[in-house]
Design a protein around this motif. Structure first.
Motif, PDB file in Angstrom:
ATOM      1  N   THR A  58       1.122  -0.939  -0.090  1.00 13.16           N
ATOM      2  CA  THR A  58       0.106  -0.429  -0.033  1.00 13.16           C
ATOM      3  C   THR A  58       0.664   1.215  -0.588  1.00 13.16           C
ATOM      4  O   THR A  58       0.634   2.048  -1.111  1.00 13.16           O
ATOM      5  CB  THR A  58      -1.276  -0.311   1.326  1.00 13.16           C
ATOM      6  OG1 THR A  58      -1.638  -0.706   1.382  1.00 13.16           O
ATOM      7  CG2 THR A  58      -1.879   1.538   1.102  1.00 13.16           C
ATOM      8  N   ASN A  99      -6.836  -3.776  -1.079  1.00  8.87           N
ATOM      9  CA  ASN A  99      -6.768  -4.086  -0.385  1.00  8.87           C
ATOM     10  C   ASN A  99      -7.063  -5.856  -0.599  1.00  8.87           C
ATOM     11  O   ASN A  99      -6.921  -6.149  -1.645  1.00  8.87           O
ATOM     12  CB  ASN A  99      -8.199  -3.595  -0.884  1.00  8.87           C
ATOM     13  CG  ASN A  99      -8.321  -2.109  -0.511  1.00  8.87           C
ATOM     14  OD1 ASN A  99      -8.025  -1.356   1.096  1.00  8.87           O
ATOM     15  ND2 ASN A  99      -8.776  -1.157  -1.610  1.00  8.87           N
ATOM     16  N   THR A 158      -7.795   2.153   0.718  1.00 10.71           N
ATOM     17  CA  THR A 158      -6.731   1.494   0.070  1.00 10.71           C
ATOM     18  C   THR A 158      -5.846   0.608   1.508  1.00 10.71           C
ATOM     19  O   THR A 158      -6.279   1.552   3.021  1.00 10.71           O
ATOM     20  CB  THR A 158      -5.972   2.367  -0.006  1.00 10.71           C
ATOM     21  OG1 THR A 158      -4.550   1.367  -1.107  1.00 10.71           O
ATOM     22  CG2 THR A 158      -5.179   3.264   0.538  1.00 10.71           C
ATOM     23  N   ARG A 202      -4.638   1.706  -5.308  1.00 10.49           N
ATOM     24  CA  ARG A 202      -5.358   0.828  -4.760  1.00 10.49           C
ATOM     25  C   ARG A 202      -4.955  -0.983  -4.207  1.00 10.49           C
ATOM     26  O   ARG A 202      -5.365  -1.412  -5.367  1.00 10.49           O
ATOM     27  CB  ARG A 202      -6.909   1.198  -3.928  1.00 10.49           C
ATOM     28  CG  ARG A 202      -7.478   3.044  -4.248  1.00 10.49           C
ATOM     29  CD  ARG A 202      -8.698   2.917  -4.794  1.00 10.49           C
ATOM     30  NE  ARG A 202      -9.252   2.466  -6.015  1.00 10.49           N
ATOM     31  CZ  ARG A 202      -9.885   2.157  -6.792  1.00 10.49           C
ATOM     32  NH1 ARG A 202     -11.064   2.993  -5.833  1.00 10.49           N
ATOM     33  NH2 ARG A 202      -9.553   1.937  -7.639  1.00 10.49           N
TER      34      ARG A 202
END
Length: 122
Positions: free
Chosen positions: A15, A26, A81, A24
């Motif tokens: 990240t 995740n 994020t 982003r």
């Protein structure tokens, strides 16, 4: 990003490296999802028992997971994020609060073992 060897451990690092480029990163951790395997007659009763432990009282439909993925891939989540999203109907929280370290549900049929769930909690 998947929860493999070091997958979640590297979430913060990845990240931090990609955020400046507006990329982003995740992680999505789904619980048990309704599939042809969970509908098989050999495990149908076990799935019903599993659903009793889930606070939302059902295993996830594929659309319940894909809706989150759609959101995360859209501009609606532009500022999200470095987050781990658990999509399990609340099961992990309930088990964590109960002091469980791991939960395994499996059924054995002849020499074949079908693993339906294995959540490892920290």
């Amino acid at each position: 990003m998947t929860d493999g060897a070091g997958g979640v451990d590297n979430l913060a690092y990845i990240t931090s490296k990609f955020a400046e480029f507006n990329i982003r990163v995740n992680a999505v951790h789904p619980g048990t999802i309704r599939t042809p395997m969970t509908e098989h007659e050999s495990v149908r009763d076990l799935v019903k028992e599993m659903e009793k432990d889930i606070p939302m009282k059902h295993i996830a439909e594929p659309k319940e997971i894909s809706n989150l993925l759609l959101y995360l891939s859209s501009d609606e989540s532009i500022y999200s994020t470095g987050i781990e999203f658990v999509v399990d109907g609340g099961l992990i929280q309930v088990m964590y609060k109960a002091g469980e370290k791991s939960i395994f549900g499996f059924v054995q049929k002849s020499s074949q073992t079908i693993c339906l769930r294995a959540f490892l909690l920290q």
